[in-house]
Write a protein that holds these residues in place. Structure first.
Motif, PDB file in Angstrom:
ATOM      1  N   SER A 174       2.632 -16.137   6.034  1.00 48.57           N
ATOM      2  CA  SER A 174       3.151 -14.937   6.696  1.00 48.57           C
ATOM      3  C   SER A 174       3.511 -13.902   5.653  1.00 48.57           C
ATOM      4  N   PHE A 175       3.798 -12.679   6.134  1.00 52.07           N
ATOM      5  CA  PHE A 175       4.218 -11.621   5.212  1.00 52.07           C
ATOM      6  C   PHE A 175       5.531 -11.994   4.541  1.00 52.07           C
ATOM      7  N   ASP A 176       6.430 -12.634   5.255  1.00 51.89           N
ATOM      8  CA  ASP A 176       7.702 -13.059   4.668  1.00 51.89           C
ATOM      9  C   ASP A 176       7.482 -14.062   3.544  1.00 51.89           C
ATOM     10  N   ASP A 177       6.484 -14.927   3.697  1.00 50.00           N
ATOM     11  CA  ASP A 177       6.176 -15.873   2.619  1.00 50.00           C
ATOM     12  C   ASP A 177       5.621 -15.145   1.397  1.00 50.00           C
ATOM     13  N   PHE A 178       4.844 -14.101   1.626  1.00 50.90           N
ATOM     14  CA  PHE A 178       4.372 -13.261   0.524  1.00 50.90           C
ATOM     15  C   PHE A 178       5.562 -12.644  -0.206  1.00 50.90           C
ATOM     16  N   LEU A 179       6.503 -12.077   0.552  1.00 52.87           N
ATOM     17  CA  LEU A 179       7.670 -11.460  -0.075  1.00 52.87           C
ATOM     18  C   LEU A 179       8.548 -12.479  -0.777  1.00 52.87           C
ATOM     19  N   ALA A 180       8.555 -13.702  -0.306  1.00 51.27           N
ATOM     20  CA  ALA A 180       9.386 -14.740  -0.921  1.00 51.27           C
ATOM     21  C   ALA A 180       8.992 -14.983  -2.374  1.00 51.27           C
ATOM     22  N   ALA A 181       7.754 -14.613  -2.746  1.00 51.42           N
ATOM     23  CA  ALA A 181       7.305 -14.786  -4.130  1.00 51.42           C
ATOM     24  C   ALA A 181       7.817 -13.671  -5.039  1.00 51.42           C
ATOM     25  N   PHE A 182       8.427 -12.623  -4.463  1.00 46.77           N
ATOM     26  CA  PHE A 182       8.945 -11.493  -5.240  1.00 46.77           C
ATOM     27  C   PHE A 182      10.303 -11.846  -5.844  1.00 46.77           C
ATOM     28  N   CYS A 183      10.636 -11.152  -6.921  1.00 46.29           N
ATOM     29  CA  CYS A 183      12.020 -11.207  -7.407  1.00 46.29           C
ATOM     30  C   CYS A 183      12.898 -10.447  -6.408  1.00 46.29           C
ATOM     31  N   ALA A 184      14.193 -10.726  -6.421  1.00 44.09           N
ATOM     32  CA  ALA A 184      15.086 -10.306  -5.343  1.00 44.09           C
ATOM     33  C   ALA A 184      15.109  -8.796  -5.136  1.00 44.09           C
ATOM     34  N   THR A 187     -12.580  -9.333   2.996  1.00 45.02           N
ATOM     35  CA  THR A 187     -11.873  -8.264   2.290  1.00 45.02           C
ATOM     36  C   THR A 187     -11.577  -7.098   3.217  1.00 45.02           C
ATOM     37  N   LEU A 188     -10.381  -6.534   3.062  1.00 46.17           N
ATOM     38  CA  LEU A 188      -9.996  -5.284   3.729  1.00 46.17           C
ATOM     39  C   LEU A 188     -10.055  -4.164   2.705  1.00 46.17           C
ATOM     40  N   TYR A 189     -10.605  -3.014   3.122  1.00 47.40           N
ATOM     41  CA  TYR A 189     -10.745  -1.864   2.233  1.00 47.40           C
ATOM     42  C   TYR A 189      -9.999  -0.671   2.821  1.00 47.40           C
ATOM     43  N   GLY A 190      -9.000  -0.168   2.121  1.00 46.10           N
ATOM     44  CA  GLY A 190      -8.325   1.047   2.548  1.00 46.10           C
ATOM     45  C   GLY A 190      -9.109   2.261   2.098  1.00 46.10           C
ATOM     46  N   ARG A 191      -9.327   3.224   3.006  1.00 51.28           N
ATOM     47  CA  ARG A 191     -10.147   4.363   2.634  1.00 51.28           C
ATOM     48  C   ARG A 191      -9.479   5.722   2.841  1.00 51.28           C
ATOM     49  N   LEU A 195      -8.065 -12.981   5.609  1.00 46.50           N
ATOM     50  CA  LEU A 195      -8.839 -12.270   4.589  1.00 46.50           C
ATOM     51  C   LEU A 195      -8.253 -12.574   3.208  1.00 46.50           C
ATOM     52  N   GLN A 196      -9.123 -12.634   2.221  1.00 44.74           N
ATOM     53  CA  GLN A 196      -8.696 -13.081   0.894  1.00 44.74           C
ATOM     54  C   GLN A 196      -8.328 -11.944  -0.050  1.00 44.74           C
ATOM     55  N   HIS A 197      -8.791 -10.729   0.252  1.00 49.93           N
ATOM     56  CA  HIS A 197      -8.580  -9.620  -0.678  1.00 49.93           C
ATOM     57  C   HIS A 197      -8.293  -8.333   0.101  1.00 49.93           C
ATOM     58  N   PHE A 198      -7.578  -7.430  -0.572  1.00 53.43           N
ATOM     59  CA  PHE A 198      -7.297  -6.118  -0.003  1.00 53.43           C
ATOM     60  C   PHE A 198      -7.443  -5.106  -1.134  1.00 53.43           C
ATOM     61  N   LEU A 200       2.134   1.923   6.087  1.00 54.72           N
ATOM     62  CA  LEU A 200       0.869   1.981   6.822  1.00 54.72           C
ATOM     63  C   LEU A 200      -0.322   1.608   5.936  1.00 54.72           C
ATOM     64  N   CYS A 201      -0.288   2.033   4.678  1.00 58.32           N
ATOM     65  CA  CYS A 201      -1.444   1.834   3.798  1.00 58.32           C
ATOM     66  C   CYS A 201      -1.402   0.525   3.012  1.00 58.32           C
ATOM     67  N   PHE A 202      -0.207  -0.043   2.820  1.00 51.05           N
ATOM     68  CA  PHE A 202      -0.094  -1.255   2.017  1.00 51.05           C
ATOM     69  C   PHE A 202       0.401  -2.449   2.825  1.00 51.05           C
ATOM     70  N   TYR A 203       1.617  -2.338   3.362  1.00 47.20           N
ATOM     71  CA  TYR A 203       2.246  -3.506   3.971  1.00 47.20           C
ATOM     72  C   TYR A 203       1.531  -3.946   5.244  1.00 47.20           C
ATOM     73  N   GLU A 204       1.121  -3.001   6.078  1.00 48.35           N
ATOM     74  CA  GLU A 204       0.404  -3.379   7.292  1.00 48.35           C
ATOM     75  C   GLU A 204      -0.947  -4.012   6.944  1.00 48.35           C
ATOM     76  N   GLY A 205      -1.582  -3.511   5.880  1.00 50.70           N
ATOM     77  CA  GLY A 205      -2.850  -4.086   5.454  1.00 50.70           C
ATOM     78  C   GLY A 205      -2.688  -5.515   4.948  1.00 50.70           C
ATOM     79  N   ILE A 206      -1.644  -5.756   4.155  1.00 51.78           N
ATOM     80  CA  ILE A 206      -1.381  -7.113   3.671  1.00 51.78           C
ATOM     81  C   ILE A 206      -1.083  -8.039   4.837  1.00 51.78           C
ATOM     82  N   ASP A 207      -0.227  -7.583   5.750  1.00 51.76           N
ATOM     83  CA  ASP A 207       0.116  -8.385   6.925  1.00 51.76           C
ATOM     84  C   ASP A 207      -1.136  -8.717   7.731  1.00 51.76           C
ATOM     85  N   TYR A 208      -2.014  -7.732   7.893  1.00 52.34           N
ATOM     86  CA  TYR A 208      -3.265  -7.933   8.627  1.00 52.34           C
ATOM     87  C   TYR A 208      -4.137  -8.979   7.924  1.00 52.34           C
TER      88      TYR A 208
END
Length: 390
Positions: free
Chosen positions: A189-199, A292-296, A325-328, A311-319
């Protein structure tokens, strides 16, 4: 025993992608790239984004066996300027002009208005890859010579070391660039992605997402096959607004987006923001392949705090996480992407410079530039937000 004979091959050049049957072209697009699809390239030509008036003359090359079957293809364009191909060769054109030489036309193998990395040679999966690749390359070089082009350029190649080596053996100069890409480490999930960040970085991302909701905005995801003409009418002004703000030309028309929405269907993804009145106030137009997702394109009616990041980063990662998908690839440039989990990634282009005098000068420049880009990439990696970077 003698080795099996390869079928005889011959090349054809085409001044319009519609001269090539869509089903035959797409059968070669084994990676599922939306930008190499017949639908995308044809819509760009049909609706005027790719036309001599805008400096694009199609010269696509196809390779056929004696029985007429299609073995390989490349999108090719004769260019009369460099706007829209992201080759970053304006200084080279200026050098040619100062010396009294002619830089244009040049011949480009790439995707119009799209600095997304990917395959540039389309090769049938059952064909002899090396021989087809070599035949396409040699045909392109012959066309460049026949048109007296200053250069043949392969822009934003995917990570194909074999093709890069083949290009280098033919005298191409390799150019290294840097973009910022997100890679899926199997996050549930997106929360699991954020869990890898520093606080502190994790808190910043959560705050930015929260501010969008606090502004009374609602985010919605639409694919091409569920965007009707009326909704495109609301989305399109946001695409145009970004170009107008920077004094650039919005090459893609409303009819282009309507067509690719219909033909690419689920391969076109639009992230929308609606206000309390349900009006569309911002849009991020993306494309996707199987992995892969491509932002244009991005645009907004007003400066909403943190909406661009959401809209351009977080929603794309969540999607990407939800869709597996493996890459953005969110687009070119942008150091601000690093603190949001996008990793500096090398990109590669290749240039065959016809004139030996300029070839030497450009080669020296590219050697120095490559060292600087590698150093920059290392420096950017030191600012990634993940805990192991602490």
């Amino acid at each position: 025993m003698a080795p099996p004979l390869r079928p005889a091959m011959h090349c054809r050049f085409h001044t319009a992608i519609d001269d090539i049957a869509a089903n035959l072209w797409d059968a070669l697009n084994v990676t599922g790239s939306p930008f190499l699809s017949h639908a995308f390239l044809a819509a760009a030509e049909r609706h005027g984004a790719v036309a001599p008036a805008l400096g694009w003359q199609p010269a696509h090359v196809t390779l056929h066996a004696d029985d007429g079957s299609l073995l390989g293809a490349q999108p090719l364009y004769l260019r009369t300027h460099s706007f829209g191909d992201f080759s970053h060769d304006w200084a080279w054109a200026d050098a040619y002009q100062r010396l009294g030489w002619r830089y244009y036309p040049k011949l480009v193998c790439g995707i119009p208005y799209t600095p997304a990395s990917g395959a540039r040679q389309l090769i049938h999966p059952n064909a002899d890859r090396a021989s087809v690749s070599r035949a396409l390359l040699h045909a392109s070089l012959q066309l460049a010579g026949g048109e007296q082009a200053s250069s043949l350029q392969y822009l934003y190649l995917d990570d194909d070391a074999e093709l890069r080596a083949a290009l280098a053996s033919e005298g191409f100069l390799l150019r290294r660039g840097c973009q910022f890409h997100w890679h899926n480490a199997g996050y549930p999930s997106f929360d699991d992605f954020l869990a890898a960040f520093c606080a502190d970085r994790r808190k910043k991302v959560k705050r930015e997402r929260r501010r969008v909701a606090e502004a009374g905005l609602r985010i919605e995801i639409r694919h091409g096959d569920d965007i009707d003409a009326a909704l495109w009418q609301q989305i399109y002004p946001h695409y145009v607004s970004t170009f107008r703000r920077f004094g650039n030309h919005p090459a893609f028309s409303l009819d282009f987006f309507r067509e690719v929405g219909r033909t690419l269907a689920r391969q076109l993804v639009v992230f929308l923001a609606r206000d309390a009145s349900d009006a569309v106030v911002a849009a991020a137009i993306c494309y996707r392949s199987d992995d892969t997702l491509y932002g244009r394109h991005w645009g907004a009616a007003a400066d909403y705090h943190s909406l661009h990041f959401a809209l351009c980063f977080y929603e794309g990662i969540d999607y990407c996480i939800r869709e597996g998908l493996q890459h953005f690839e969110p687009g070119a440039q942008g150091e601000h992407k690093v603190s949001r989990g996008f990793v500096p990634q090398a990109t590669w282009s290749a240039f065959h410079i016809a004139d030996p005098r300029l070839r030497g000068m450009i080669g020296d420049f590219l050697q120095r530039e490559q060292q600087a880009v590698a150093q920059y990439q290392d420096e950017m990696a030191e600012h990634l937000p993940f805990r192991q970077q602490d």
